[in-house]
Design an enzyme around this catalytic site. Structure first.
Site, short mmCIF file in Angstrom:
data_model
loop_
_atom_site.label_atom_id
_atom_site.label_comp_id
_atom_site.label_asym_id
_atom_site.label_seq_id
_atom_site.Cartn_x
_atom_site.Cartn_y
_atom_site.Cartn_z
N SER A 1 33.18 18.13 31.99
CA SER A 1 32.08 18.11 30.94
C SER A 1 33.01 18.12 29.41
CB SER A 1 31.67 19.74 30.97
OG SER A 1 31.15 20.06 32.10
N ILE B 1 35.93 28.49 38.16
CA ILE B 1 36.49 29.68 39.21
C ILE B 1 37.69 29.25 39.66
CG2 ILE B 1 34.25 30.47 39.53
CD1 ILE B 1 34.45 29.48 42.59
N ASP B 2 38.12 28.02 39.98
CA ASP B 2 39.55 27.70 40.44
C ASP B 2 40.62 27.85 39.64
OD1 ASP B 2 37.88 26.80 42.87
OD2 ASP B 2 37.61 24.73 42.01
N GLY C 1 38.60 26.01 46.21
CA GLY C 1 39.83 25.55 45.84
C GLY C 1 40.26 24.17 46.23
N THR D 1 49.01 53.65 34.45
CA THR D 1 48.02 54.70 33.57
C THR D 1 46.80 53.99 33.36
OG1 THR D 1 47.40 56.22 31.90
CG2 THR D 1 49.33 54.35 31.58
N GLY E 1 42.82 60.02 26.95
CA GLY E 1 43.67 60.90 26.13
C GLY E 1 43.30 60.28 24.53
#
Length: 773
Positions: free
Chosen positions: A125, A169-170, A213, A522, A569
Site C-alpha cells: 500500500s 500483524i506479521d 507469517g 509492578t 498508588g
C-alpha cells in the site's frame, strides 16, 4: 495560514490551508488498531483546523470517487477505538496499479482539494502511495490536457504529500519496532495456546499450531517464547539437515520424564535449509509415525486478524496517527514521503522508500539462502536474536550436560502480584542451571528467608509457569531479589529502598557483599531505571477491558458519565494509558496537578458533549491523584453540576487489575529480563575466583529497558532520582502522553507543547546495532 506557520499559533481554531485525506491502502487486509489510527488522524486533523476526508474501500474508493470520499467531523470517529478491522473498509484494487487508475484517483483528490494523503497499510500500500506521489505532477498535466481541470487548479494543487502508517500483524516492515496489529494478533494466538494447553494436558496430546507469517517469523517466535513451546519453525532460521531425528528425540525424551503435552509452533512460511516448505501436516505425520503420539493440527488463520485491539495497539495507533498529521503539516515539496515508526517509546519519521528497500532486501536474502543476513536486516524488532535464549528456556537443550560451577543463586519474591513474574522466574532458573549454577527459591519472601524456607529447584520444577497469573510459591509477588552467595530479584519501587538498605548494610554485614539484580515488576510502572515494569501491560489491558464494558453499558443509557478509579498508588501511568486506549474524556493523576477550576472545565466539557450524539462520558481517576478530590468527591461534584443534563456512576476497578493471565508482552518481557539478568550475574561471578565478595556499586543493579536499550543501573544511583515518599521516579517519560489524551478528547491545548518526531534513516548499520530486545 501557511503550513509552516502553524506552530506560531497558541491555539488551533481557524480553517487550515491544507486538506487532509485518510486512506486505508491498496492491498491492505484489515488488522486490529486500524480504527484507532483513523480516529487519531481524523481528530488531530480537525484539531489543527484542516478539512478531513475519509476514503472508503481503500484505493478502490479513491479511484471510483463519489460517495467513497466523505467529509469527516469529530463525531464520525466516535466510539470506534475498541473495534477491530476498519470502519472505512479496505479492498484490493487492480485499477490503481495502472496509470489510468491513478489518473482517476488524482482527479478525485483535486476535485475535493486534497493535497495530503495518510495511507494506513503494509509495504504494498505504501509503495503504491509513493508511486502516486512521484507521478502527481504528470497526472495533473494530463488532466489539464484532457480538459478535466484548469491550469489554475493544477498550479494550486501542484504537490501531494504522503505519510504512511504501517499496519501488519506479521511485524515484517523494517525500520519500526512494532507494526499496528501485531500485539493484538499475539493476544489472539496466546488465547488459543492457553486453551489448547489444557486439553493437551488432559489427553496427553501433541499440538502443532500454525500461525501467520509467510515471510516473517515474529508471531511464531514470540508466541513460542511466551508459551514455552517445545519446538519452533520460522522462515528466517531454517532448521539444520536432520532436524526430524533431533526433534522427535527431544519430544520423546520430554514425554519419558512425565510431560503430558507437546506444543510445536510453526510459521506458515517455514522452510528448511534447501528452501523446501515445512508444513504443519508434515510435522504432524512425522510425530505420529515416529513416536505414535496423539497429534492434532490447529491452523489459526484469520482469527489472528480479528477481535478487539489490545491496549498497546490502540495507544500505538493513536500516537502514530497524531504524528502523521504533524508530518503532513510540516511537509514541503522537498520532503520525501515518510512513514511514522516506533523507536523504543518514541515516534520517529523514516523515509518510506528506505524502509521498503530494506524490507525487500530481507526477502531477497532469504530467497538466496543468506539467512544470517536476513536476520541482521530484520533488526532488533523481530527478536530473532532471542533464539538462543528461547532454546534454553524451552526444553530444547534441557538434557545437554552443563558445566557445574560452585556458585549458588537464590530467587526471592516480595510484594503484591504482577503478571509475568513467573516467566521471569522460569527463564532465570533455567538460564542459571544452563550456566552450571545451583539455583534456589525462597518461600514467603523475606519472612521465609529469615526462617530458612529455602529449597533447591531443578529444570522441570518451573515447567508450565509461563501462563500462570501468579507465582508458583506460597507468597505471590514481583520481586526477585537478593540472597545467598548470589541473589536475583524483581521488585516495585518500595523494594528499591530495601535494596538500598541492603547495599548500605554491606559495611556491617559481610554476608551482604553479594551480587544482586532487581527485576522491576509492578502494575504501577513506577520503578526508576526502566521505562516499563513487568506486569503493567497486563494491568492496562485488564483496566481497558473493564472500561470497554462500561462504555458498552452506557450505550443503552443516554446522558451518563462514569467515574472509574484505577490502581497505581501515586503513579498515574495506568490511568493515563488506559484513558488513551478507551478514549476517556479525562484522567486525573498525581503528577499532573489539577484544581477546582480544572474540574469545572471538565464538567462544562461533558455538558457540551451531551448536546451531541455522543451522550456518554468516561472519566478516570488514579487512586491517589489528590488528597481531597476523592472518587466520591468527584461523583458528588459531577452529579450536582450535571443535574438535569447527565447522571453519574462510580466504578472502582480494584485488584482485578492485578489478576488474569499475563499478556504476550509481559510473558515475553519477563522471559527476556530473566535471561538478561541471569547472564549479567553470571558475568559478574566470573570475576570471582573461589569466594564471592562484591561490594562495588555496580554489583547491585536494577535491570531496565530505556527506550531501546537494556540498562543495568546501580541501586545507589537510582536512590538519587527516586521520590521514596510517593514511590515515584523523578522523571517519567509517559507524562508526554497526557497531551495526546487531552487533544483527542477535544480540549483546547497549545500546539506548541507538542514535540514532533525527528526524521531518521534506515541503513544496514542502524539495523545491526544491538538495541536491547
Amino acid at each position: 495560514i501557511e503550513t509552516q506557520d502553524y506552530k506560531d499559533q497558541s491555539l488551533f481554531c481557524g480553517p487550515y490551508a491544507q486538506v487532509l485525506s485518510i486512506d486505508c491502502g491498496l492491498f491492505c487486509t484489515p488488522f486490529p488498531g486500524m480504527n484507532a489510527a483513523v480516529r487519531a488522524v481524523t481528530r488531530m486533523g480537525i484539531y489543527v483546523g484542516a478539512k478531513v476526508f475519509l476514503i472508503y474501500e481503500g484505493y478502490e474508493g479513491l479511484v471510483e470517487g463519489g460517495e467513497n470520499i466523505k467529509r469527516a467531523n469529530w463525531l464520525s470517529v466516535s466510539n470506534i477505538i475498541q473495534l477491530g478491522g476498519t470502519i472505512i473498509g479496505s479492498a484490493r484494487c487492480k485499477a490503481f496499479t495502472t496509470r489510468e487508475g491513478r489518473l482517476l484517483a488524482a482527479c478525485n483528490l483535486v476535485q475535493h482539494g486534497i493535497t495530503n494523503l495518510c495511507v494506513i497499510g503494509g509495504d504494498g500500500s505504501l509503495t503504491g502511495a509513493n508511486i502516486f506521489r512521484t507521478e502527481w505532477g504528470g497526472l495533473l498535466e494530463e488532466l489539464v490536457k484532457d480538459g478535466k481541470i484548469t491550469e489554475e487548479v493544477a498550479k494550486k494543487y501542484c504537490h501531494l504529500n504522503i505519510v504512511g502508517l504501517v499496519g501488519s500483524i506479521d511485524n515484517d516492515f523494517c525500520g519500526t519496532d512494532m507494526t499496528i496489529g501485531t500485539d493484538s494478533a499475539l493476544h489472539r494466538i496466546m488465547e488459543v495456546i492457553d486453551a489448547i494447553t489444557t486439553t493437551a494436558q488432559s489427553h496427553q496430546r501433541t499440538f502443532v499450531l500454525e500461525v501467520m507469517g509467510r515471510h516473517c517469523g515474529y508471531l511464531a517466535l514470540v508466541s513460542a517464547l511466551a508459551s514455552g513451546a517445545d519446538w519452533l519453525f520460522i522462515p528466517e532460521a531454517p532448521p539444520e539437515d536432520g532436524w526430524e531425528d533431533f526433534m522427535c528425540a527431544r519430544l520423546g525424551e520430554t514425554r519419558s520424564r512425565g510431560s503430558r503435552l507437546n506444543i510445536i509452533i510453526i510459521a506458515e512460511g517455514a522452510i528448511d535449509r534447501n528452501g523446501k516448505p515445512i508444513s504443519s501436516s508434515y510435522v504432524k505425520d512425522l510425530v505420529v509415525q515416529r513416536l505414535g503420539f496423539d497429534t492434532r493440527v490447529t491452523v489459526l488463520g484469520h482469527v489472528q486478524r480479528g477481535g478487539t485491539p489490545s491496549a498497546f495497539d490502540r495507544v500505538l495507533s493513536s500516537k502514530m496517527g497524531m504524528e502523521a498529521v504533524m508530518a503532513l503539516l510540516e511537509a514541503t515539496p522537498d520532503t520525501p514521503a515518510c512513514v511514522v515508526s516506533l523507536s523504543g517509546n518514541q515516534s520517529v519519521r523514516l523515509p518510506l522508500m528506505e524502509c521498503v528497500q530494506v524490507t525487500k532486501e530481507v526477502q531477497k536474502a532469504m530467497d538466496e539462502k543468506r539467512f544470517e543476513e536476513a536476520i541482521q536486516l530484520r533488526g532488533s524488532a523481530p527478536g530473532t536474536r532471542a533464539l538462543p535464549a528461547a532454546a534454553v528456556c524451552a526444553d530444547w537443550c534441557c538434557l545437554s550436560p552443563f558445566r557445574q560451577t560452585h556458585f549458588s543463586l537464590a530467587i526471592l519474591n516480595v510484594g503484591a502480584p504482577a503478571a509475568g513474574m513467573n516467566a521471569a522466574v522460569r527463564s532465570a532458573v533455567r538460564i542459571g542451571i544452563s550456566q552450571g549454577h545451583t539455583v534456589y527459591v525462597v518461600n514467603d519472601g523475606f519472612e521465609g528467608l529469615s526462617k530458612g524456607q529455602i529449597r533447591k529447584v531443578g529444570w522441570h520444577d518451573v515447567a508450565g509457569w509461563l501462563g500462570l497469573p501468579r507465582t508458583g510459591w506460597v507468597r505471590v509477588g514481583y520481586s526477585l531479589c537478593h540472597v545467598l552467595t548470589f541473589p536475583l530479584g524483581a521488585a516495585p519501587c518500595r523494594r528499591i529502598e530495601g535494596g538500598v538498605q541492603l547495599v548500605e548494610a554491606r559495611g556491617q554485614y559481610e554476608e551482604l557483599c553479594i551480587v544482586m539484580c532487581v527485576i522491576p515488576a509492578t502494575i504501577s510502572n513506577n520503578v526508576p531505571g526502566t521505562d516499563f515494569s513487568l506486569g503493567c501491560d497486563t494491568a492496562v489491558n485488564a483496566a481497558m477491558e473493564s472500561c470497554d464494558r462500561i462504555k458498552q453499558s452506557a450505550s443503552g443509557t443516554k446522558r451518563r458519565v462514569f467515574i472509574v478509579e484505577t490502581m497505581g498508588g501515586y503513579c498515574g501511568y495506568l490511568s493515563t494509558v488506559t484513558g488513551i486506549a478507551v478514549g476517556a474524556d479525562a484522567a486525573y493523576v498525581y503528577e499532573d496537578p489539577f484544581t477546582i477550576h480544572d474540574l469545572k472545565a471538565n464538567v462544562e466539557h461533558l455538558t457540551e458533549k451531551m448536546k451531541t450524539d455522543i451522550q456518554r462520558g468516561l472519566v478516570l481517576r488514579n487512586e491517589k491523584c489528590h488528597e481531597h478530590y476523592t472518587t466520591e468527591f468527584l461523583y458528588n461534584l459531577y452529579s450536582s453540576e450535571g443535574r438535569g443534563i447527565f447522571d453519574c456512576r462510580i466504578n472502582v476497578l480494584g485488584h482485578l487489575q492485578q489478576g488474569g493471565a499475563p499478556t504476550p508482552f509481559d510473558r515475553n518481557y519477563g522471559t527476556k529480563l530473566g535471561v538478561k539478568a541471569m547472564l549479567w550475574m553470571s558475568e559478574k561471578l566470573q570475576e570471582a575466583y573461589r569466594r564471592v565478595f562484591a561490594n562495588s556499586a555496580d554489583s547491585a543493579c536494577v535491570i531496565g529497558l530505556r527506550k531501546k536499550t537494556v540498562a543495568f543501573s546501580p541501586v545507589t544511583e537510582l536512590k538519587k532520582v527516586t521520590d521514596f515518599e510517593h514511590r515515584l521516579p523523578q522523571e517519567q517519560w509517559w507524562l508526554n502522553l497526557r497531551l495526546m489524551l487531552k487533544m483527542l478528547a477535544n480540549y483546547q491545548i497549545s500546539l506548541t507543547e507538542y514535540i514532533s518526531g525527528k526524521m531518521e534513516h534506515v541503513t544496514r548499520r542502524t539495523l545491526s546495532i544491538e538495541k536491547g530486545f
